[in-house]
Design a protein around this motif. Structure first.
Motif, PDB file in Angstrom:
ATOM      1  N   ILE A   1      -2.688   3.898 -35.583  1.00  0.00           N
ATOM      2  CA  ILE A   1      -2.415   4.079 -37.007  1.00  0.00           C
ATOM      3  C   ILE A   1      -3.729   4.382 -37.716  1.00  0.00           C
ATOM      4  CG2 ILE A   1      -1.828   2.804 -39.117  1.00  0.00           C
ATOM      5  CD1 ILE A   1       0.609   3.777 -37.582  1.00  0.00           C
ATOM      6  N   LEU A   2      -3.736   5.417 -38.553  1.00  0.00           N
ATOM      7  CA  LEU A   2      -4.937   5.816 -39.276  1.00  0.00           C
ATOM      8  C   LEU A   2      -4.892   5.308 -40.713  1.00  0.00           C
ATOM      9  CD1 LEU A   2      -4.877   7.667 -36.788  1.00  0.00           C
ATOM     10  CD2 LEU A   2      -5.737   9.517 -38.243  1.00  0.00           C
ATOM     11  N   THR A   3      -6.026   4.799 -41.190  1.00  0.00           N
ATOM     12  CA  THR A   3      -6.094   4.304 -42.568  1.00  0.00           C
ATOM     13  C   THR A   3      -7.464   4.585 -43.172  1.00  0.00           C
ATOM     14  OG1 THR A   3      -6.806   2.106 -41.839  1.00  0.00           O
ATOM     15  CG2 THR A   3      -4.439   2.424 -42.178  1.00  0.00           C
ATOM     16  N   ALA A   4      -7.494   4.513 -44.509  1.00  0.00           N
ATOM     17  CA  ALA A   4      -8.750   4.619 -45.229  1.00  0.00           C
ATOM     18  C   ALA A   4      -8.587   3.880 -46.560  1.00  0.00           C
ATOM     19  CB  ALA A   4      -9.127   6.068 -45.471  1.00  0.00           C
ATOM     20  N   ASP A   5      -8.035   2.690 -46.515  1.00  0.00           N
ATOM     21  CA  ASP A   5      -7.745   1.736 -47.600  1.00  0.00           C
ATOM     22  C   ASP A   5      -6.354   1.139 -47.447  1.00  0.00           C
ATOM     23  OD1 ASP A   5     -10.176   1.785 -48.943  1.00  0.00           O
ATOM     24  OD2 ASP A   5      -9.536   3.315 -50.379  1.00  0.00           O
ATOM     25  N   CYS A   6      -5.385   1.937 -46.948  1.00  0.00           N
ATOM     26  CA  CYS A   6      -4.039   1.402 -46.747  1.00  0.00           C
ATOM     27  C   CYS A   6      -4.059   0.313 -45.674  1.00  0.00           C
ATOM     28  CB  CYS A   6      -3.081   2.517 -46.336  1.00  0.00           C
ATOM     29  SG  CYS A   6      -2.753   3.709 -47.647  1.00  0.00           S
ATOM     30  N   VAL A   7      -2.951  -0.384 -45.531  1.00  0.00           N
ATOM     31  CA  VAL A   7      -2.880  -1.555 -44.660  1.00  0.00           C
ATOM     32  C   VAL A   7      -2.378  -1.175 -43.267  1.00  0.00           C
ATOM     33  CG1 VAL A   7      -1.947  -3.885 -44.386  1.00  0.00           C
ATOM     34  CG2 VAL A   7      -2.352  -2.960 -46.685  1.00  0.00           C
ATOM     35  N   PRO A   8      -3.197  -1.389 -42.224  1.00  0.00           N
ATOM     36  CA  PRO A   8      -2.703  -1.218 -40.862  1.00  0.00           C
ATOM     37  C   PRO A   8      -2.115  -2.536 -40.358  1.00  0.00           C
ATOM     38  CG  PRO A   8      -5.073  -1.567 -40.806  1.00  0.00           C
ATOM     39  CD  PRO A   8      -4.644  -1.688 -42.251  1.00  0.00           C
ATOM     40  N   VAL A   9      -0.924  -2.463 -39.776  1.00  0.00           N
ATOM     41  CA  VAL A   9      -0.271  -3.662 -39.244  1.00  0.00           C
ATOM     42  C   VAL A   9       0.075  -3.417 -37.778  1.00  0.00           C
ATOM     43  CG1 VAL A   9       1.556  -5.368 -39.585  1.00  0.00           C
ATOM     44  CG2 VAL A   9       0.763  -4.000 -41.531  1.00  0.00           C
ATOM     45  N   LEU A  10      -0.364  -4.328 -36.917  1.00  0.00           N
ATOM     46  CA  LEU A  10      -0.037  -4.268 -35.496  1.00  0.00           C
ATOM     47  C   LEU A  10       0.938  -5.392 -35.153  1.00  0.00           C
ATOM     48  CD1 LEU A  10      -3.591  -3.579 -34.011  1.00  0.00           C
ATOM     49  CD2 LEU A  10      -1.835  -1.919 -34.687  1.00  0.00           C
ATOM     50  N   PHE A  11       1.884  -5.092 -34.275  1.00  0.00           N
ATOM     51  CA  PHE A  11       2.958  -6.015 -33.913  1.00  0.00           C
ATOM     52  C   PHE A  11       3.020  -6.155 -32.398  1.00  0.00           C
ATOM     53  CE2 PHE A  11       4.033  -3.642 -37.666  1.00  0.00           C
ATOM     54  CZ  PHE A  11       4.837  -4.419 -38.486  1.00  0.00           C
TER      55      PHE A  11
ATOM     56  N   ILE B   1       7.760 -12.136 -32.180  1.00  0.00           N
ATOM     57  CA  ILE B   1       6.822 -11.133 -32.689  1.00  0.00           C
ATOM     58  C   ILE B   1       5.657 -11.800 -33.412  1.00  0.00           C
ATOM     59  CG2 ILE B   1       6.517  -9.213 -34.302  1.00  0.00           C
ATOM     60  CD1 ILE B   1       9.443  -8.446 -33.766  1.00  0.00           C
ATOM     61  N   ALA B   2       4.454 -11.381 -33.083  1.00  0.00           N
ATOM     62  CA  ALA B   2       3.239 -11.758 -33.810  1.00  0.00           C
ATOM     63  C   ALA B   2       2.689 -10.502 -34.478  1.00  0.00           C
ATOM     64  CB  ALA B   2       2.198 -12.345 -32.866  1.00  0.00           C
ATOM     65  N   CYS B   3       2.008 -10.681 -35.611  1.00  0.00           N
ATOM     66  CA  CYS B   3       1.497  -9.543 -36.370  1.00  0.00           C
ATOM     67  C   CYS B   3       0.055  -9.757 -36.782  1.00  0.00           C
ATOM     68  CB  CYS B   3       2.325  -9.314 -37.635  1.00  0.00           C
ATOM     69  SG  CYS B   3       4.009  -8.765 -37.347  1.00  0.00           S
ATOM     70  N   ALA B   4      -0.648  -8.647 -36.965  1.00  0.00           N
ATOM     71  CA  ALA B   4      -2.020  -8.690 -37.474  1.00  0.00           C
ATOM     72  C   ALA B   4      -2.188  -7.629 -38.547  1.00  0.00           C
ATOM     73  CB  ALA B   4      -3.017  -8.462 -36.347  1.00  0.00           C
ATOM     74  N   ILE B   5      -2.789  -8.035 -39.656  1.00  0.00           N
ATOM     75  CA  ILE B   5      -3.076  -7.139 -40.774  1.00  0.00           C
ATOM     76  C   ILE B   5      -4.568  -6.845 -40.754  1.00  0.00           C
ATOM     77  CG2 ILE B   5      -3.160  -6.956 -43.294  1.00  0.00           C
ATOM     78  CD1 ILE B   5      -0.641  -8.714 -43.356  1.00  0.00           C
ATOM     79  N   GLY B   6      -4.909  -5.573 -40.588  1.00  0.00           N
ATOM     80  CA  GLY B   6      -6.301  -5.188 -40.402  1.00  0.00           C
ATOM     81  C   GLY B   6      -7.028  -4.860 -41.685  1.00  0.00           C
ATOM     82  N   PRO B   7      -8.211  -4.279 -41.561  1.00  0.00           N
ATOM     83  CA  PRO B   7      -9.030  -3.942 -42.722  1.00  0.00           C
ATOM     84  C   PRO B   7      -8.298  -3.012 -43.686  1.00  0.00           C
ATOM     85  CG  PRO B   7     -10.316  -3.789 -40.700  1.00  0.00           C
ATOM     86  CD  PRO B   7      -8.897  -3.964 -40.291  1.00  0.00           C
ATOM     87  N   CYS B   8      -8.371  -3.336 -44.961  1.00  0.00           N
ATOM     88  CA  CYS B   8      -7.731  -2.528 -46.000  1.00  0.00           C
ATOM     89  C   CYS B   8      -8.436  -2.819 -47.320  1.00  0.00           C
ATOM     90  CB  CYS B   8      -6.243  -2.843 -46.107  1.00  0.00           C
ATOM     91  SG  CYS B   8      -5.883  -4.558 -46.575  1.00  0.00           S
TER      92      CYS B   8
END
Length: 253
Positions: free
Chosen positions: A102-112, A152-159
């Motif tokens: 997933i590509l971001t540049a301020d939006c929220v990346p979420v991994l599951f 399910i576990a989730c992680a919210i990355g840099p945003c």
């Protein structure tokens, strides 16, 4: 060196949130820019994508989509050619050897990840996708592959962080009309504006969907120019272009 941030909730599932460190791009996109939509040199972008892939899982295949700020999710069963990427903002798979990126540049990346079921997912949650339910749809798509909400576990990355994310009062009212409780994600700002904690909002959507294990990395992309790309920061600096970082998760082959 490529910096790959990892999240406790995902344990030993291969994953990582990359920033801009490492890579071969120069200029305003200097570093590990993986955004094919940027004006950066295409060969540099492709090289950076290979470097990111190899930093996570050498020999695996990186899969991305054409992100359009939608709630749409695709199920991935095989590699996807770059010129055949579907328009979507989330992916799920149970196929080993594929890296969901997933590509971001301020939006929220979420991994599951549901490690027990062998199902993973990745979502791009800008404010439009977040409020329209991209994370809810990702969870539902994982369930069709055998995952469970309890597993399910989730992680919210840099945003972009609350202190850096100024929005108008009209913007905030849109979220409050959807759910009055969303007012808690907005704090006072200068007249006519407020500050939005989009990471906390996305976390609340995950919690409401029944996800019990969630990691928030709490890294503000806007305020750390040496570590992360930021669309808003680039706009404020009138740079004319901006890089994208990548968040990845995989099932080992």
């Amino acid at each position: 060196m490529i910096e790959l941030l990892r999240a406790p909730a995902l344990g030993d599932v291969p994953h990582g949130f990359a920033g801009r460190q490492g890579g071969v791009s120069t200029g305003v996109c200097a570093g590990l820019n993986v955004g094919l939509g940027s004006e950066d040199d295409r060969l540099a972008i492709l090289r950076n994508r290979d470097l990111a892939r190899d930093a996570l899982l050498p020999g695996a295949t990186l899969v991305t989509v054409r992100q359009v700020h939608s709630p749409d999710v695709v199920t991935v069963t095989a590699p996807i050619a770059e010129d055949e990427r579907p328009e979507a903002d989330a992916m799920v798979t149970r196929t080993p050897g594929l890296i969901l990126g997933i590509l971001t540049a301020d939006c929220v990346p979420v991994l599951f990840a549901d490690k027990e079921a062998g199902v993973i997912g990745a979502a791009h949650a800008g404010w439009k996708g977040a409020i329209s339910g991209v994370t809810d749809r990702t969870i539902a798509a994982m369930e069709t592959l055998g995952a469970t909400r309890a597993g399910i576990a989730c992680a919210i990355g840099p945003c972009i962080g609350r202190a850096s994310y100024e929005v108008t009062l009209d913007f905030a009212e849109r979220f409050e009309r959807d759910d009055a409780d969303n007012a808690r994600f907005f704090s006072a700002g200068r007249p006519g504006h407020c500050q939005f904690d989009i990471a906390a909002y996305v976390a609340s959507r995950l919690q409401a969907a029944g996800i019990g294990r969630i990691s928030l990395l709490d890294e503000d992309t806007y305020s750390q120019a040496d570590r992360f790309f930021s669309y808003r920061r680039s706009c404020h600096a009138q740079e004319g272009d901006y890089g994208r970082q990548i968040s990845m998760i995989a099932l080992p082959g």
